[in-house]
Design a protein around this motif. Structure first.
Motif, PDB file in Angstrom:
ATOM      1  N   MET A   1       5.730  17.677 -11.608  1.00  0.00           N
ATOM      2  CA  MET A   1       4.552  16.877 -11.307  1.00  0.00           C
ATOM      3  C   MET A   1       3.765  16.610 -12.583  1.00  0.00           C
ATOM      4  N   MET A   2       3.073  15.494 -12.580  1.00  0.00           N
ATOM      5  CA  MET A   2       2.206  15.201 -13.712  1.00  0.00           C
ATOM      6  C   MET A   2       1.149  16.295 -13.835  1.00  0.00           C
ATOM      7  N   GLY A   3       0.913  16.721 -15.059  1.00  0.00           N
ATOM      8  CA  GLY A   3      -0.073  17.764 -15.292  1.00  0.00           C
ATOM      9  C   GLY A   3       0.479  19.177 -15.221  1.00  0.00           C
ATOM     10  N   ALA A   4       1.766  19.332 -14.918  1.00  0.00           N
ATOM     11  CA  ALA A   4       2.343  20.669 -14.809  1.00  0.00           C
ATOM     12  C   ALA A   4       2.530  21.340 -16.171  1.00  0.00           C
ATOM     13  N   GLY A   5       2.480  20.548 -17.228  1.00  0.00           N
ATOM     14  CA  GLY A   5       2.641  21.108 -18.570  1.00  0.00           C
ATOM     15  C   GLY A   5       4.011  20.851 -19.162  1.00  0.00           C
ATOM     16  N   LYS A   6       4.740  19.876 -18.637  1.00  0.00           N
ATOM     17  CA  LYS A   6       6.107  19.624 -19.084  1.00  0.00           C
ATOM     18  C   LYS A   6       6.193  19.378 -20.590  1.00  0.00           C
ATOM     19  N   SER A   7       5.308  18.540 -21.099  1.00  0.00           N
ATOM     20  CA  SER A   7       5.370  18.210 -22.528  1.00  0.00           C
ATOM     21  C   SER A   7       4.962  19.385 -23.400  1.00  0.00           C
ATOM     22  N   THR A   8       3.849  20.015 -23.080  1.00  0.00           N
ATOM     23  CA  THR A   8       3.366  21.143 -23.881  1.00  0.00           C
ATOM     24  C   THR A   8       4.344  22.307 -23.829  1.00  0.00           C
ATOM     25  N   VAL A   9       4.751  22.685 -22.637  1.00  0.00           N
ATOM     26  CA  VAL A   9       5.688  23.791 -22.479  1.00  0.00           C
ATOM     27  C   VAL A   9       7.043  23.405 -23.062  1.00  0.00           C
TER      28      VAL A   9
ATOM     29  N   ARG B   1      18.175  12.244 -10.674  1.00  0.00           N
ATOM     30  CA  ARG B   1      18.274  13.653 -10.293  1.00  0.00           C
ATOM     31  C   ARG B   1      19.719  14.137 -10.398  1.00  0.00           C
ATOM     32  N   GLN B   2      20.653  13.363  -9.885  1.00  0.00           N
ATOM     33  CA  GLN B   2      22.078  13.720  -9.948  1.00  0.00           C
ATOM     34  C   GLN B   2      22.549  13.811 -11.394  1.00  0.00           C
ATOM     35  N   LEU B   3      22.178  12.829 -12.191  1.00  0.00           N
ATOM     36  CA  LEU B   3      22.543  12.797 -13.600  1.00  0.00           C
ATOM     37  C   LEU B   3      22.032  14.052 -14.321  1.00  0.00           C
ATOM     38  N   LEU B   4      20.770  14.366 -14.112  1.00  0.00           N
ATOM     39  CA  LEU B   4      20.188  15.536 -14.776  1.00  0.00           C
ATOM     40  C   LEU B   4      20.831  16.827 -14.285  1.00  0.00           C
ATOM     41  N   ASN B   5      21.034  16.954 -12.984  1.00  0.00           N
ATOM     42  CA  ASN B   5      21.628  18.188 -12.470  1.00  0.00           C
ATOM     43  C   ASN B   5      23.093  18.336 -12.864  1.00  0.00           C
ATOM     44  N   ASP B   6      23.793  17.225 -13.068  1.00  0.00           N
ATOM     45  CA  ASP B   6      25.194  17.285 -13.487  1.00  0.00           C
ATOM     46  C   ASP B   6      25.339  17.628 -14.959  1.00  0.00           C
ATOM     47  N   ARG B   7      24.395  17.188 -15.789  1.00  0.00           N
ATOM     48  CA  ARG B   7      24.585  17.287 -17.241  1.00  0.00           C
ATOM     49  C   ARG B   7      23.573  18.134 -17.975  1.00  0.00           C
ATOM     50  N   ALA B   8      22.665  18.759 -17.231  1.00  0.00           N
ATOM     51  CA  ALA B   8      21.613  19.540 -17.881  1.00  0.00           C
ATOM     52  C   ALA B   8      21.238  20.728 -17.003  1.00  0.00           C
ATOM     53  N   ILE B   9      20.515  21.639 -17.590  1.00  0.00           N
ATOM     54  CA  ILE B   9      19.912  22.731 -16.816  1.00  0.00           C
ATOM     55  C   ILE B   9      18.490  22.278 -16.504  1.00  0.00           C
ATOM     56  N   THR B  10      18.263  21.936 -15.255  1.00  0.00           N
ATOM     57  CA  THR B  10      16.975  21.388 -14.848  1.00  0.00           C
ATOM     58  C   THR B  10      16.011  22.505 -14.479  1.00  0.00           C
ATOM     59  N   VAL B  11      14.748  22.293 -14.823  1.00  0.00           N
ATOM     60  CA  VAL B  11      13.699  23.274 -14.556  1.00  0.00           C
ATOM     61  C   VAL B  11      12.559  22.572 -13.822  1.00  0.00           C
ATOM     62  N   TRP B  12      12.184  23.122 -12.687  1.00  0.00           N
ATOM     63  CA  TRP B  12      10.989  22.655 -11.972  1.00  0.00           C
ATOM     64  C   TRP B  12       9.842  23.531 -12.425  1.00  0.00           C
ATOM     65  N   LEU B  13       8.920  22.955 -13.153  1.00  0.00           N
ATOM     66  CA  LEU B  13       7.717  23.643 -13.598  1.00  0.00           C
ATOM     67  C   LEU B  13       6.649  23.358 -12.546  1.00  0.00           C
ATOM     68  N   ASP B  14       6.399  24.334 -11.707  1.00  0.00           N
ATOM     69  CA  ASP B  14       5.579  24.186 -10.508  1.00  0.00           C
ATOM     70  C   ASP B  14       4.180  24.759 -10.757  1.00  0.00           C
ATOM     71  N   ALA B  15       3.171  23.940 -10.533  1.00  0.00           N
ATOM     72  CA  ALA B  15       1.786  24.386 -10.690  1.00  0.00           C
ATOM     73  C   ALA B  15       0.994  23.967  -9.452  1.00  0.00           C
ATOM     74  N   PRO B  16      -0.044  24.718  -9.115  1.00  0.00           N
ATOM     75  CA  PRO B  16      -0.876  24.365  -7.950  1.00  0.00           C
ATOM     76  C   PRO B  16      -1.572  23.013  -8.133  1.00  0.00           C
ATOM     77  N   VAL B  17      -1.806  22.340  -7.032  1.00  0.00           N
ATOM     78  CA  VAL B  17      -2.426  21.017  -7.061  1.00  0.00           C
ATOM     79  C   VAL B  17      -3.799  21.040  -7.743  1.00  0.00           C
ATOM     80  N   ASP B  18      -4.595  22.090  -7.539  1.00  0.00           N
ATOM     81  CA  ASP B  18      -5.917  22.117  -8.178  1.00  0.00           C
ATOM     82  C   ASP B  18      -5.787  22.151  -9.700  1.00  0.00           C
ATOM     83  N   VAL B  19      -4.766  22.831 -10.198  1.00  0.00           N
ATOM     84  CA  VAL B  19      -4.518  22.864 -11.647  1.00  0.00           C
ATOM     85  C   VAL B  19      -4.066  21.485 -12.124  1.00  0.00           C
ATOM     86  N   LEU B  20      -3.172  20.853 -11.363  1.00  0.00           N
ATOM     87  CA  LEU B  20      -2.696  19.516 -11.720  1.00  0.00           C
ATOM     88  C   LEU B  20      -3.864  18.525 -11.753  1.00  0.00           C
TER      89      LEU B  20
END
Length: 164
Positions: A1-9, A80-99
């Motif tokens: 989700m936007m705001g989860a910290g994908k770029s920074t992390v 989604r299929q492309l990423l799951n087939d060719r990469a190790i995908t990570v869901w960076l999950d954060a609470p909605v209030d943080v987002l």
């Protein structure tokens, strides 16, 4: 989700792993010469996601790297299929209030311009959760700790994933 910290992390994770880092939104902006929000407005979400998928396809074909995709990239079944087939995908999950707090810092989120951002984020999370759950690794972030703690959790999860 936007705001989860994908770029920074993602940047910190790449540094920790000694890998290059690519933010797909930045790569799209560099390739197009336009801001993501402008592209979204000019072409609509469907066409934006189509271009995003083509970019992600090029990124996963290259050298190993850490890639931060836009929050909606994983919604597209082909991406989604492309990423799951060719990469190790990570869901960076954060609470909605943080987002909501994080995304309020800048006005560059086109999906949040059409109503109450917290309500939109809640709806998007509900809509996207089943897609995100298809990621190979799921890391929960409370939004209260240091980004380094999230990186540690991802590294631990990566080692467990690779050992299985």
């Amino acid at each position: 989700m936007m705001g989860a910290g994908k770029s920074t992390v993602g940047r910190r994770l790449a540094r920790r792993l000694g890998l290059p880092f690519v933010d797909s939104d930045v790569a799209i902006e560099e390739a197009s010469g336009s801001k993501t929000a402008e592209l979204f407005e000019r072409f609509g979400e469907h066409d934006f996601r189509d271009g995003e998928r083509r970019l992600v396809a090029r990124l996963v074909e290259g050298d190993v790297r850490v890639i931060a995709t836009g929050g909606g990239a994983f919604n597209d079944p082909r991406t989604r299929q492309l990423l799951n087939d060719r990469a190790i995908t990570v869901w960076l999950d954060a609470p909605v209030d943080v987002l909501a707090e994080r995304t309020a810092r800048r006005n560059n989120r086109p999906l949040l311009h059409k109503g109450n951002p917290a309500e939109i984020l809640s709806r998007l999370m509900e809509e996207r959760q089943s897609y995100y759950s298809e990621a190979k690794i799921h890391v929960r972030s409370t939004g209260t700790g240091a980004h380094g703690n999230v990186v540690d959790a991802i590294v631990d999860a990566l080692f467990k994933y690779l050992a299985s």
